[in-house]
Design a protein around this motif. Structure first.
Motif, short mmCIF file in Angstrom:
data_model
loop_
_atom_site.label_atom_id
_atom_site.label_comp_id
_atom_site.label_asym_id
_atom_site.label_seq_id
_atom_site.Cartn_x
_atom_site.Cartn_y
_atom_site.Cartn_z
N THR A 27 0.83 -1.22 0.00
CA THR A 27 0.00 0.00 0.00
C THR A 27 0.86 1.26 0.00
OG1 THR A 27 -0.13 0.02 2.43
CG2 THR A 27 -1.84 -1.20 1.24
N ILE A 82 -4.98 -13.69 3.37
CA ILE A 82 -5.14 -13.78 1.92
C ILE A 82 -3.78 -14.08 1.27
CG2 ILE A 82 -5.77 -12.51 -0.18
CD1 ILE A 82 -7.66 -10.84 1.58
N SER A 91 -1.96 -10.87 2.58
CA SER A 91 -2.47 -10.05 3.68
C SER A 91 -2.25 -10.83 4.97
CB SER A 91 -3.95 -9.73 3.50
OG SER A 91 -4.50 -9.19 4.69
N HIS A 127 -5.51 -10.81 7.17
CA HIS A 127 -6.68 -11.63 6.82
C HIS A 127 -6.30 -13.00 6.26
CE1 HIS A 127 -9.23 -8.15 7.49
NE2 HIS A 127 -8.43 -7.44 6.72
N LYS A 161 -0.10 -6.41 3.19
CA LYS A 161 -1.15 -5.42 3.48
C LYS A 161 -2.11 -5.22 2.31
CE LYS A 161 1.67 -2.93 6.86
NZ LYS A 161 2.08 -1.63 7.43
N LEU A 162 -2.24 -6.25 1.44
CA LEU A 162 -3.25 -6.23 0.38
C LEU A 162 -4.48 -6.94 0.92
CD1 LEU A 162 -0.97 -6.96 -2.71
CD2 LEU A 162 -1.89 -4.77 -1.94
N ASP A 163 -5.24 -6.20 1.71
CA ASP A 163 -6.34 -6.80 2.47
C ASP A 163 -7.60 -7.05 1.65
OD1 ASP A 163 -4.61 -6.61 4.59
OD2 ASP A 163 -5.48 -4.74 5.37
N ARG A 164 -7.64 -6.55 0.42
CA ARG A 164 -8.79 -6.78 -0.46
C ARG A 164 -8.30 -7.43 -1.75
NH1 ARG A 164 -11.60 -1.21 -1.40
NH2 ARG A 164 -9.45 -0.76 -2.06
N GLY A 165 -9.09 -8.34 -2.29
CA GLY A 165 -8.70 -9.04 -3.49
C GLY A 165 -8.44 -8.13 -4.66
N GLU A 166 -9.22 -7.05 -4.77
CA GLU A 166 -9.05 -6.12 -5.89
C GLU A 166 -7.76 -5.31 -5.81
OE1 GLU A 166 -12.33 -4.32 -3.17
OE2 GLU A 166 -11.60 -6.28 -3.82
N ASP A 167 -7.07 -5.37 -4.63
CA ASP A 167 -5.81 -4.63 -4.50
C ASP A 167 -4.60 -5.43 -4.99
OD1 ASP A 167 -7.13 -2.50 -3.38
OD2 ASP A 167 -6.82 -3.16 -1.32
#
Length: 453
Positions: free
Chosen positions: A96, A153, A148, A151, A123-129
């Motif tokens: 990020t 991921i 992540s 989470h 720190k890519l906590d969302r799949g779209e990131d």
């Protein structure tokens, strides 16, 4: 800690989430984590396993190669030591925040090394990131893995890649059942880390004049006279009220757990202060965790307190009556002796006393000092047996345990320590009422018993 397990060094710029990722990959909470940067300083080894392959994750402090401050340089040195000993390297970056000069400096260091490196874009906590990880191709260390730690991921794919890198060097594990675990505990700034480095003959843990430098419990394997030994450096123990709500609180919990899982505790005191009430509290904590104890008066080269006074204070205040040994991490005074004494104390803690010998001891104790009369009755100890070891537990069968007075119980305990050289070993003595045998009914009572429904 697994013997022969390949090591994976986890390095990165400060506050990229290395310790959080180590906890996630190892499925533990061993590494101290906090929102503030610079929490991790020493290198901490944590066992992990994935798809039947065991390895050790080596968590390190945040490395900023441009920081020339003394503590920062020591953190950098610890990371370099981890790299030298590693089978593979996991470079953690903050996806990020984007690619930073500090990431590039570390990548340059890794490209010059022959150790395979994996980039974890954290720190890519969302799949779209996930596409944000692509920026780190520029580090020249292969395809970055989007993950992540918060989470979980992408951690499965990352573990697959780690196992692929270490599988070739993985060897069968050797049992560690005979290893003696020694925890070095004490107040902050009494020289625990300096003493650990003196034991090891190298700068294994960071030493600084500021109190509270150590925040993790650091396990290191050594051998003493051919015996495997796990040496545990710990954070300084304070009263809980003084560290509540701070990162030091979690460091303190790990120090207490280190005492729980250790065979022997070296309670390190500052010779300039003597044995303080806080030192006694820490020794008492080790005792209640079933840990054999030695009191170490460190920094003896700086000043010499009254040794006999310190020994008398320990003998009066601590039921274990541990030995008091002077030492100096700086000059090396008694450093080797402490390790030998620790192994010997662990062996004595595991002692098994033959029942016949124990009952001769009981007879001698009662002959030496008769139990006091209580309400016109006197305690009688019929026989004794040891039921557990490590630490020892004894069961004494008596006529009526209500007749035991505190002073006589301590008298028996102290004689046990003297007879079997158990000074510093926590003992458990159970006074048990002897079971009364019921006589079979006879005569008229027997006839009534036979006709009863």
């Amino acid at each position: 800690m697994r013997r022969n397990a390949p090591k994976v060094a986890v390095i990165g710029y400060p506050n990229v989430g290395k310790s959080s990722l180590v906890n996630r990959l190892s499925d533990t909470r061993e590494a101290v984590t906090d929102a503030q940067p610079g929490v991790t300083r020493d290198r901490k080894e944590i066992p992990a396993e994935w798809n039947g392959v065991s390895f050790t994750l080596v968590d390190t402090g945040g490395v900023d190669l441009s920081d020339s401050e003394a503590l920062a340089r020591q953190v950098q040195d610890q990371a370099r030591f981890a790299l030298e000993d590693a089978t593979a390297v996991l470079l953690v970056v903050d996806a990020t925040a984007g690619l930073r000069p500090g990431d590039a400096d570390l990548a340059k260091l890794l490209r010059a090394s022959s150790v395979p490196a994996i980039v974890a874009a954290n720190k890519l906590d969302r799949g779209e990131d996930a596409p944000l990880a692509a920026e780190f191709h520029g580090l020249g260390l292969g395809e970055p893995m989007p993950v992540s730690a918060a989470h979980g991921i992408g951690t499965g794919d990352l573990l697959d890649k780690v196992v692929e890198a270490v599988r070739a060097s993985a060897t069968p594990e050797e049992p560690d059942d005979d290893a003696v675990s020694v925890a070095v505990i004490g107040r902050p700034n009494v020289g625990k880390s300096s003493l650990v480095n003196a034991f090891l003959g190298q700068e294994r843990v960071i030493v600084d004049e500021r109190a509270g430098t150590t925040r993790d419990s650091i396990d290191t394997r050594i051998e003493v006279d051919g015996r495997p030994l796990v040496l545990v450096d710990t954070a300084g123990l304070r009263r809980v009220s003084k560290v509540a709500g701070t990162v030091d609180y979690y460091a303190q919990l790990r120090s207490e757990r280190a005492a729980e899982r250790s065979d022997v505790a070296l309670v390190v005191c500052d010779a300039q202060d003597g044995v303080t009430s806080e030192d006694l509290r820490i020794a008492d904590l080790a005792m209640h965790n079933g840990c054999a104890t030695i009191v170490v008066l460190n920094k003896w080269d700086v000043t010499a307190t009254e040794l006999e006074d310190a020994k008398a204070r320990v003998a009066t205040k601590l039921r274990l009556r541990p030995r008091v040994i002077t030492a100096s991490a700086l000059s090396g005074r008694n450093v080797t002796r402490l390790m030998v004494e620790a192994v010997s104390l662990a062996d004595r803690s595991r002692v098994r006393v033959a029942t016949a010998d124990l009952n001769r001891f009981v007879a001698e104790v009662q002959a030496q000092r008769s139990p006091p009369a209580v309400r016109g009755k006197r305690l009688r100890i019929y026989y004794a047996a040891q039921v557990e070891s490590g630490p020892p537990r004894f069961r004494l069968h008596v006529n009526d345990r209500r007749l035991i007075v505190r002073d006589y119980g301590f008298f028996v305990e102290n004689r046990l320590r003297e007879r079997y050289h158990l000074e510093g070993v926590p003992l458990v003595i159970d006074f048990v009422d002897r079971e009364r045998r019921s006589r079979p009914p006879s005569g008229r009572r027997a006839e009534q018993a036979q006709t009863s429904p």
